[in-house]
Design a protein around this motif. Structure first.
Motif, PDB file in Angstrom:
ATOM      1  N   LEU B  82       0.896  -1.141   0.000  1.00 33.22           N
ATOM      2  CA  LEU B  82       0.000   0.000   0.000  1.00 33.22           C
ATOM      3  C   LEU B  82       0.942   1.200   0.000  1.00 33.22           C
ATOM      4  CD1 LEU B  82      -2.727   1.410   0.364  1.00 33.22           C
ATOM      5  CD2 LEU B  82      -2.582   0.923   2.809  1.00 33.22           C
ATOM      6  N   VAL B  83       1.013   1.889  -1.122  1.00 32.20           N
ATOM      7  CA  VAL B  83       2.010   2.941  -1.296  1.00 32.20           C
ATOM      8  C   VAL B  83       1.391   4.324  -1.419  1.00 32.20           C
ATOM      9  CG1 VAL B  83       3.988   3.651  -2.693  1.00 32.20           C
ATOM     10  CG2 VAL B  83       3.319   1.250  -2.636  1.00 32.20           C
ATOM     11  N   CYS B  84       1.980   5.282  -0.708  1.00 32.87           N
ATOM     12  CA  CYS B  84       1.514   6.668  -0.844  1.00 32.87           C
ATOM     13  C   CYS B  84       2.157   7.245  -2.092  1.00 32.87           C
ATOM     14  CB  CYS B  84       1.916   7.519   0.361  1.00 32.87           C
ATOM     15  SG  CYS B  84       1.509   9.280   0.098  1.00 32.87           S
ATOM     16  N   ARG B  85       1.331   7.689  -3.027  1.00 32.62           N
ATOM     17  CA  ARG B  85       1.884   8.168  -4.297  1.00 32.62           C
ATOM     18  C   ARG B  85       2.529   9.538  -4.157  1.00 32.62           C
ATOM     19  NH1 ARG B  85      -3.561   8.808  -5.317  1.00 32.62           N
ATOM     20  NH2 ARG B  85      -3.733   6.915  -6.531  1.00 32.62           N
ATOM     21  N   ARG B  89       5.656   6.583   1.282  1.00 26.74           N
ATOM     22  CA  ARG B  89       5.548   5.737   2.458  1.00 26.74           C
ATOM     23  C   ARG B  89       4.791   4.466   2.091  1.00 26.74           C
ATOM     24  NH1 ARG B  89       5.199   8.499   7.040  1.00 26.74           N
ATOM     25  NH2 ARG B  89       3.474   9.743   6.279  1.00 26.74           N
ATOM     26  N   VAL B  91       3.185   0.516   3.262  1.00 21.04           N
ATOM     27  CA  VAL B  91       2.729  -0.436   4.262  1.00 21.04           C
ATOM     28  C   VAL B  91       2.631  -1.805   3.583  1.00 21.04           C
ATOM     29  CG1 VAL B  91       0.882  -1.041   5.848  1.00 21.04           C
ATOM     30  CG2 VAL B  91       1.354   1.362   5.372  1.00 21.04           C
ATOM     31  N   GLU B 119      -0.480  -4.072  -6.329  1.00 24.93           N
ATOM     32  CA  GLU B 119      -0.050  -2.901  -5.577  1.00 24.93           C
ATOM     33  C   GLU B 119      -1.239  -1.955  -5.457  1.00 24.93           C
ATOM     34  OE1 GLU B 119       2.878  -3.327  -4.582  1.00 24.93           O
ATOM     35  OE2 GLU B 119       3.785  -4.646  -6.065  1.00 24.93           O
ATOM     36  N   VAL B 120      -1.331  -1.338  -4.297  1.00 21.64           N
ATOM     37  CA  VAL B 120      -2.409  -0.376  -4.078  1.00 21.64           C
ATOM     38  C   VAL B 120      -1.774   0.997  -3.867  1.00 21.64           C
ATOM     39  CG1 VAL B 120      -4.394   0.226  -2.660  1.00 21.64           C
ATOM     40  CG2 VAL B 120      -3.764  -2.173  -2.957  1.00 21.64           C
ATOM     41  N   PHE B 121      -2.253   1.983  -4.616  1.00 20.32           N
ATOM     42  CA  PHE B 121      -1.719   3.331  -4.485  1.00 20.32           C
ATOM     43  C   PHE B 121      -2.775   4.264  -3.914  1.00 20.32           C
ATOM     44  CE2 PHE B 121       0.546   1.247  -7.896  1.00 20.32           C
ATOM     45  CZ  PHE B 121       1.863   1.499  -7.557  1.00 20.32           C
ATOM     46  N   GLY B 122      -2.329   5.217  -3.121  1.00 20.70           N
ATOM     47  CA  GLY B 122      -3.272   6.175  -2.556  1.00 20.70           C
ATOM     48  C   GLY B 122      -2.501   7.341  -1.968  1.00 20.70           C
ATOM     49  N   THR B 123      -3.208   8.195  -1.263  1.00 18.75           N
ATOM     50  CA  THR B 123      -2.559   9.317  -0.607  1.00 18.75           C
ATOM     51  C   THR B 123      -2.697   9.097   0.895  1.00 18.75           C
ATOM     52  OG1 THR B 123      -3.351  10.714  -2.407  1.00 18.75           O
ATOM     53  CG2 THR B 123      -2.475  11.821  -0.471  1.00 18.75           C
ATOM     54  N   CYS B 124      -1.580   9.058   1.594  1.00 15.34           N
ATOM     55  CA  CYS B 124      -1.638   8.768   3.023  1.00 15.34           C
ATOM     56  C   CYS B 124      -2.186   9.967   3.796  1.00 15.34           C
ATOM     57  CB  CYS B 124      -0.261   8.372   3.556  1.00 15.34           C
ATOM     58  SG  CYS B 124       0.890   9.733   3.776  1.00 15.34           S
TER      59      CYS B 124
END
Lengths: 130, 130
Positions: B82-85, B89, B91, B119-124
DNA sequence: GATGCTCATGAGAATCATTCTCGCACAGGG
DNA sequence: CCCTGTGCGAGAATGATTCTCATGAGCATC
């Protein structure tokens, strides 16, 4: 707003038509070579530009594999891919559960604006037989 | 058989130590620059070699994102990210169901030797607040 | 059908990440 | 301590992708 006035040209049609004939992911370089063989002379830079435009329009999917990007004509609905790592043949597949799972996991960790990508690689029956 | 006699050198230790301090994916170029700042002078080519070795040994995961590859210290068990684009960062997350799903779908289409990447991308939360 | 405003094209140069080359240094076993 | 082979470093080489800029072609209008 950001209207994208897309012009219809011989080159773009040629790229899209070629993609329709392929049943797997192809690199930009491959597509360029194929167009040459076909007799449609299109500049390499133009192939890249056409592909980018098609990706932006959601008509084509990209796959980034060690060093080079591969493109494929795809349906506009959300889906994933089952790709043969030998011949590149591709099957579109859907997995509703993973969509929910991704959203839930992201929420648990405080991530917003979620997107996910899932690709499955394997050797198709034809290639395994060889 | 293919024994890999891996030597322990100052440079490799430095790369691994630096990766341990990062909590997200970093490109080879970034890592190289960080090592320089730190005072550990390591050649760029060496950073690439060390990273490849670490990937082969399963100590590091790779992420290919538009043009450049990013690396991150990871646990050796199978997992997804789980990646902050925005800040990078990351997880590590697990999703047992998707493993079975991938195997089943592949089998249905006659694919063997299956592998998958998710892979999952998002904004933390931290980046979204800004 | 002609005109004009733009955006698209194409050839080659430029960019950028990554890999290779090759002479020299050093890890690690004897 | 010595030997052998692996790892290192600097810069060149490679290969995909992008940029530059002068020319050509959509498309709307007259």
């Amino acid at each position: 707003m950001t209207e994208a006035p897309r012009r219809q040209t011989r080159q773009r049609s040629a790229v899209l038509a070629l993609l329709d004939d392929q049943d797997g992911f192809r690199t930009a370089q491959d597509l360029h070579a194929l167009l040459r063989e076909r007799g449609d002379a299109v500049g390499l830079a133009t192939v890249y530009r056409a592909l980018q435009a098609l990706v932006d329009d959601g008509l084509v999917d990209v796959l980034r594999n060690e060093g080079e990007a591969a493109y494929r004509r795809c349906s506009p609905v959300h889906h994933h891919h089952l790709v043969c790592r030998s011949c590149g043949r591709t099957v579109e597949v859907a997995d509703p559960p993973v969509e929910r799972w991704a959203a839930r996991v992201a929420a648990e960790h405080g991530f917003a604006d979620v997107q996910h990508q899932l690709e499955v690689f394997g050797t198709c029956a034809a290639c395994a037989a060889r």
